[in-house]
Write a protein that holds these residues in place. Structure first.
Motif, PDB file in Angstrom:
ATOM      1  N   CYS A 178       1.041   3.198   3.491  1.00 49.70           N
ATOM      2  CA  CYS A 178       1.287   2.461   4.737  1.00 49.70           C
ATOM      3  C   CYS A 178       2.759   2.602   5.148  1.00 49.70           C
ATOM      4  O   CYS A 178       3.666   2.353   4.351  1.00 49.70           O
ATOM      5  CB  CYS A 178       0.919   0.994   4.529  1.00 49.70           C
ATOM      6  SG  CYS A 178       1.481  -0.094   5.834  1.00 49.70           S
ATOM      7  N   HIS A 215       0.453  -6.100   2.233  1.00 50.85           N
ATOM      8  CA  HIS A 215      -0.290  -5.195   3.104  1.00 50.85           C
ATOM      9  C   HIS A 215      -1.586  -5.862   3.547  1.00 50.85           C
ATOM     10  O   HIS A 215      -2.515  -6.000   2.758  1.00 50.85           O
ATOM     11  CB  HIS A 215      -0.583  -3.870   2.411  1.00 50.85           C
ATOM     12  CG  HIS A 215      -1.318  -2.930   3.305  1.00 50.85           C
ATOM     13  ND1 HIS A 215      -0.677  -2.226   4.298  1.00 50.85           N
ATOM     14  CD2 HIS A 215      -2.634  -2.628   3.401  1.00 50.85           C
ATOM     15  CE1 HIS A 215      -1.575  -1.506   4.952  1.00 50.85           C
ATOM     16  NE2 HIS A 215      -2.774  -1.740   4.437  1.00 50.85           N
ATOM     17  N   ASP A 225       0.862  -1.189   0.000  1.00 49.28           N
ATOM     18  CA  ASP A 225       0.000   0.000   0.000  1.00 49.28           C
ATOM     19  C   ASP A 225       0.901   1.243   0.000  1.00 49.28           C
ATOM     20  O   ASP A 225       1.848   1.309   0.776  1.00 49.28           O
ATOM     21  CB  ASP A 225      -0.878  -0.044   1.264  1.00 49.28           C
ATOM     22  CG  ASP A 225      -1.801   1.135   1.359  1.00 49.28           C
ATOM     23  OD1 ASP A 225      -2.966   0.993   0.974  1.00 49.28           O
ATOM     24  OD2 ASP A 225      -1.357   2.209   1.825  1.00 49.28           O
ATOM     25  N   CYS A 272       4.661  -0.711   4.692  1.00 46.29           N
ATOM     26  CA  CYS A 272       4.921  -0.974   3.275  1.00 46.29           C
ATOM     27  C   CYS A 272       6.079  -0.098   2.792  1.00 46.29           C
ATOM     28  O   CYS A 272       6.914  -0.535   1.995  1.00 46.29           O
ATOM     29  CB  CYS A 272       3.674  -0.735   2.433  1.00 46.29           C
ATOM     30  SG  CYS A 272       2.401  -2.013   2.621  1.00 46.29           S
ATOM     31  N   HIS A 277      -0.836  -2.803   9.426  1.00 49.83           N
ATOM     32  CA  HIS A 277      -0.114  -3.783   8.607  1.00 49.83           C
ATOM     33  C   HIS A 277       0.354  -4.824   9.614  1.00 49.83           C
ATOM     34  O   HIS A 277       1.066  -4.466  10.578  1.00 49.83           O
ATOM     35  CB  HIS A 277       1.063  -3.087   7.905  1.00 49.83           C
ATOM     36  CG  HIS A 277       1.855  -3.953   6.975  1.00 49.83           C
ATOM     37  ND1 HIS A 277       2.177  -3.564   5.686  1.00 49.83           N
ATOM     38  CD2 HIS A 277       2.407  -5.185   7.144  1.00 49.83           C
ATOM     39  CE1 HIS A 277       2.892  -4.518   5.094  1.00 49.83           C
ATOM     40  NE2 HIS A 277       3.048  -5.512   5.971  1.00 49.83           N
TER      41      HIS A 277
HETATM   42 ZN   LIG Z   1       1.322  -2.066   4.613  1.00 49.51          ZN
END
Ligand SMILES: [Zn+2]
Length: 136
Positions: free
Chosen positions: A6, A48, A3, A9, A94
């Motif tokens: 995020c 994610h 993502d 991420c 996450h």
């Molecule tokens: Zn993530």
């Protein structure tokens, strides 16, 4: 799938700084910047997904395999009485497994942890801890 907004991420993609200790096809591990104790590591899947029980089986097993290996390394390098795991995820959406070197049962139930007042180590201390885990 990752993502773009995020934070974890971004850690996987190298856009957010982390003190990495391990990476394979399924997982990425790095030092928690606010550890309960020195050697506290976060292990995240390379997908994610906010909730671990929604990961596909291969990703989940890859993640937990890394958690097992890293836990054994942390036991050897930091010599805690026990190594504990926490999967909660209220802060970053996450999946992340906390590997916590425990010297006392209350290390994972302490008031300071509940209130988010954990240790705040320097970058040098985090680098040193990451190197201890990587250089088995
Ligand atoms: Zn993530």
């Amino acid at each position: 799938m990752l993502d773009k907004d995020c934070k974890f991420c971004q850690v996987i993609r190298g856009e957010e700084k982390s003190f990495k200790v391990f990476e394979n096809d399924f997982s990425f591990a790095f030092m928690d910047k606010h550890p309960i104790n020195p050697g506290h590591v976060l292990v995240i899947p390379k997908s994610h997904e906010p909730d671990f029980y929604n990961l596909d089986n291969e990703m989940y097993q890859g993640l937990m395999g890394a958690v097992k290996e890293l836990s054994a390394t942390i036991k050897e390098k930091f010599n805690p009485k026990k190594v504990g795991l926490i999967v909660a995820g209220f802060d970053v959406p996450h999946t992340h497994v906390h590997i916590v070197p425990m010297h006392d049962y209350h290390d994972i139930t302490s008031k300071s942890l509940m209130e988010g007042k954990r240790a705040n180590p320097s970058e040098e201390e985090l680098t040193e801890a990451a190197n201890m885990i990587m250089n088995l």
